[in-house]
Write a protein that holds these residues in place. Structure first.
Motif, PDB file in Angstrom:
ATOM      1  N   THR A 104       0.832  -1.213   0.000  1.00  0.00           N
ATOM      2  CA  THR A 104       0.000   0.000   0.000  1.00  0.00           C
ATOM      3  C   THR A 104       0.866   1.262   0.000  1.00  0.00           C
ATOM      4  O   THR A 104       0.355   2.348  -0.236  1.00  0.00           O
ATOM      5  N   GLN A 105       2.153   1.120   0.307  1.00  0.00           N
ATOM      6  CA  GLN A 105       3.041   2.283   0.304  1.00  0.00           C
ATOM      7  C   GLN A 105       3.805   2.398  -1.012  1.00  0.00           C
ATOM      8  O   GLN A 105       4.647   3.285  -1.160  1.00  0.00           O
ATOM      9  N   ARG A 167       8.698  -1.229  12.982  1.00  0.00           N
ATOM     10  CA  ARG A 167       9.721  -0.742  12.062  1.00  0.00           C
ATOM     11  C   ARG A 167      10.252   0.613  12.524  1.00  0.00           C
ATOM     12  O   ARG A 167      11.453   0.876  12.445  1.00  0.00           O
TER      13      ARG A 167
ATOM     14  N   ARG B 102       4.373   6.740   7.190  1.00  0.00           N
ATOM     15  CA  ARG B 102       4.775   6.300   5.852  1.00  0.00           C
ATOM     16  C   ARG B 102       6.281   6.197   5.700  1.00  0.00           C
ATOM     17  O   ARG B 102       6.786   5.421   4.881  1.00  0.00           O
ATOM     18  N   THR B 104       8.285   4.842   7.596  1.00  0.00           N
ATOM     19  CA  THR B 104       8.792   3.521   8.002  1.00  0.00           C
ATOM     20  C   THR B 104       8.884   2.569   6.812  1.00  0.00           C
ATOM     21  O   THR B 104       9.503   1.516   6.918  1.00  0.00           O
ATOM     22  N   GLN B 105       8.249   2.920   5.693  1.00  0.00           N
ATOM     23  CA  GLN B 105       8.312   2.072   4.501  1.00  0.00           C
ATOM     24  C   GLN B 105       9.382   2.553   3.540  1.00  0.00           C
ATOM     25  O   GLN B 105       9.533   1.981   2.455  1.00  0.00           O
ATOM     26  N   MET B 110      14.828   4.335   6.915  1.00  0.00           N
ATOM     27  CA  MET B 110      14.957   3.380   8.023  1.00  0.00           C
ATOM     28  C   MET B 110      16.411   2.937   8.226  1.00  0.00           C
ATOM     29  O   MET B 110      16.813   2.620   9.339  1.00  0.00           O
ATOM     30  N   VAL B 119      11.376   9.668  13.547  1.00  0.00           N
ATOM     31  CA  VAL B 119      10.227   8.780  13.345  1.00  0.00           C
ATOM     32  C   VAL B 119      10.019   7.953  14.612  1.00  0.00           C
ATOM     33  O   VAL B 119       8.904   7.877  15.158  1.00  0.00           O
ATOM     34  N   GLN B 160      -2.388   3.794  12.580  1.00  0.00           N
ATOM     35  CA  GLN B 160      -1.427   3.511  11.501  1.00  0.00           C
ATOM     36  C   GLN B 160      -1.943   2.396  10.588  1.00  0.00           C
ATOM     37  O   GLN B 160      -1.795   2.466   9.370  1.00  0.00           O
ATOM     38  N   VAL B 164      -3.306   2.054   6.402  1.00  0.00           N
ATOM     39  CA  VAL B 164      -2.929   0.979   5.475  1.00  0.00           C
ATOM     40  C   VAL B 164      -4.183   0.377   4.833  1.00  0.00           C
ATOM     41  O   VAL B 164      -4.261   0.211   3.609  1.00  0.00           O
TER      42      VAL B 164
END
Lengths: 194, 194
Positions: A104-105, A167, B102, B104-105, B110, B119, B160, B164
């Motif tokens: 979804t990202q 994460r 977002r 985190t993706q 990261m 974050v 969160q 999603v």
């Protein structure tokens, strides 16, 4: 020859899954898929119309695996809450995140209705599966005072959001806490044993 | 001159926020930031050591805005559950997703401890803020029978994860259902009014 062809198609799908996961759609080139699969360009285009078709096969397979894995716990025998707890607590690679949720990202996946389809269907299926299970628990008198469809959406959201928190923290602790908190809230709706 | 310098730094940070959001870290080049901000290369490197420093400033600002926005509801007057409901139901651009979550993706964000820092800190802060508020509700006799830290993690995860689910469905309905389900579960822990 036939078996070689099946192997090539299979390797192409599995390579696309790996590369989509690691690099996203935009970062996954047909050449990279061929190199990862050890399959030539001619063979790739013999089996698949192109990168979008391969990505669709890869995403559909990942989605099917997620559904089968969820069904293993949710479709087991036993009380409804125990099945939901087993599902929430089953072993997961939390820091990698959910292979379907993460899509979804990916803006290219979300922008393409054919690629988004299996992602949407997976969550629709999962919410319906959990909603039916909760309704079964209410009907059997195991659970009381909760709305199955809304609660099902909450359960799926806690899992997906738990991945995000883990994460962000670089640690599974946040995922575990979110699941603990949810199970405590659900347990308060367990009907007293007669 | 000074005010022109401040404007350039400001425009660079805001442009980096926009581009990080739209294209992610790897897709955001120093040249693209300069072009978006209307600022020359010399001016950019006068204000910032490079793309990583700019991204850090951009992410830190987005994180600070999220904290301020959460505090507007969570720090308001009134019963604890009403403040949490106001926070969960405040207007959000659900389909765009959470500007902090977002990140985190984004594998590049990261992988860099300095970029991941704001974050992680944002979610740590949010969980602590909600945990303290829930503890306040328990102490005041408004809430009963829930564990504040675990419940706080569950609340943040629902938000969160709600993003999603909404992105997967291309509709805000799943977000709303997840929040509805959570509020119903929390309301069951509201102490009866004396």
């Amino acid at each position: 020859m036939y078996s070689g062809g099946v192997d090539a198609a299979e390797r192409l799908i599995e390579s696309t899954r790996v590369l989509l996961w690691e690099r996203g759609y935009v970062g996954t080139s047909p050449k990279a898929i061929q190199a990862h699969a050890g399959v030539g360009q001619g063979s790739m285009y013999h089996h698949f119309a192109g990168k979008a078709a391969l990505a669709h096969a890869a995403i559909a397979r990942t989605a099917a695996e997620l559904r089968a894995a969820a069904d293993a716990q949710l479709g087991a025998d036993g009380p409804v809450l125990a099945r939901i707890e087993a599902y929430l607590r089953r072993e997961r690679d939390v820091l990698r995140g959910c292979p379907v949720g993460r899509l979804t990202q990916d803006p290219d996946v979300m922008a393409d209705a054919a690629l988004r389809g299996p992602v949407e269907q997976t969550f629709t299926w999962l919410r319906a599966r959990l909603g039916a299970l909760l309704a079964e628990g209410v009907a059997a008198g195991e659970l009381t005072g909760l709305d199955p469809p809304a609660t099902a959406a909450t359960i799926v959201a806690v899992l997906q959001g738990g991945y995000v928190l883990a994460r962000a923290a670089g640690s599974t602790e946040a995922f575990t806490q979110a699941v603990d908190g949810l199970l405590a809230l659900l347990t308060a709706h367990a009907a007293p044993r007669g």
